[in-house]
Design an enzyme around this catalytic site. Sequence first.
Site, mmCIF file in Angstrom:
data_model
loop_
_atom_site.group_PDB
_atom_site.id
_atom_site.type_symbol
_atom_site.label_atom_id
_atom_site.label_comp_id
_atom_site.label_asym_id
_atom_site.label_seq_id
_atom_site.Cartn_x
_atom_site.Cartn_y
_atom_site.Cartn_z
ATOM 1 N N THR A 16 36.842 38.068 42.889
ATOM 2 C CA THR A 16 35.615 38.472 43.560
ATOM 3 C C THR A 16 35.975 39.004 44.940
ATOM 4 O OG1 THR A 16 35.279 36.257 44.499
ATOM 5 C CG2 THR A 16 34.212 36.729 42.381
ATOM 6 N N GLY A 18 33.807 41.301 48.398
ATOM 7 C CA GLY A 18 32.799 42.245 48.851
ATOM 8 C C GLY A 18 31.554 42.166 47.992
ATOM 9 N N LYS A 37 34.825 45.818 36.279
ATOM 10 C CA LYS A 37 34.439 45.660 37.679
ATOM 11 C C LYS A 37 32.929 45.779 37.758
ATOM 12 C CE LYS A 37 35.336 47.369 42.351
ATOM 13 N NZ LYS A 37 36.134 48.324 43.167
ATOM 14 N N ASP A 138 41.952 53.943 50.838
ATOM 15 C CA ASP A 138 42.187 52.518 51.090
ATOM 16 C C ASP A 138 43.516 52.075 50.492
ATOM 17 O OD1 ASP A 138 41.550 50.080 52.238
ATOM 18 O OD2 ASP A 138 40.425 49.368 50.502
#
Length: 319
Positions: A16, A18, A37, A138
């Site tokens: 898990t 965000g 997801k 990212d």
Amino acid sequence: MPVLDGRYRLDRRIGTGGMSEVWCAHDEVLDRPVAIKLITLPYADRATVAAAVEQVRAEARAAARLAHPNIASVHDFGLAPVPDGPAAPYIVMELVDGQTLAGHLRGGALDWRIAARVCAEVSAALAAAHLHGIVHRDVKPANILLTPAGVKVLDFGIAAAIGQRDPVAEGEVVGTPAFVAPERLNGVGATPATDVYAVGVLLYVCLAGRLPWPVHAEPDRPLSHVYRPPEPLPTVAGLPADVAALCLRCLSADPAARPTGVAMALLLAAAVEAQVYVPVPGPDLSLPVRRHTETGQRWRARTALDAPTEAAGRHRAPG
């Protein structure tokens, strides 16, 4: 166990973070394990929810276009009913065995050969995304999975089109601050050069076991690389001078001075005689490459990575 769309059986939650969680699931139509997801949407007006769903759908479509051995594949997108709330979008992904680079780095710096091989494959994956007009935004150790078959770059969930600005308040950026290129902190949109900068930080951390700037306090971290040049790499036994120079070139404050993802992949792979896939414009988008000799030539090789021998874990947690 719950089944999404009459097809995906959720077996166990494996992470898990965000506004999402990742499940180990089973595709009952194709009889294969997958990772799901599941994104939790904030309670808001209908227009806001619809816009959020479309954003996730667009991200899934973008990631699904990226067919590369070093990118975790996206298989499907759907909407899961949620009691007393808006339907939650979910993305069906390749389930990958391995451990994140972040997990390996908890033990300190890597052997320079492993560091070069990892970053060569990361660079090759990003070059493939750049060829499709996509920037990851990212790149960080938690989004890099080491597997027996090679590196997998994960979580294109905040990927963007080249040049796209961050959809946040002024002064904020999407991504992990220590890996965000300084020009993005000054409002410039994401470009391939910003991903290359993040790989430079990644390579530095793999070689040195720390960030390229002194960090005296947590609030100082996001701005360190805007006001300070990177510190020289510490002495690393056997590290070729051109690899050290390449790392620092990636950390240049001038985006134009950084190498391309393709060049970085080729140079790092050549340093350790590794084999990577790099993209070539045209119908064959992932032509294998062995070593660089002259710009414009084609290359032959296959993907390979001698993964560390530590015990493997499962798919990483999101976020």
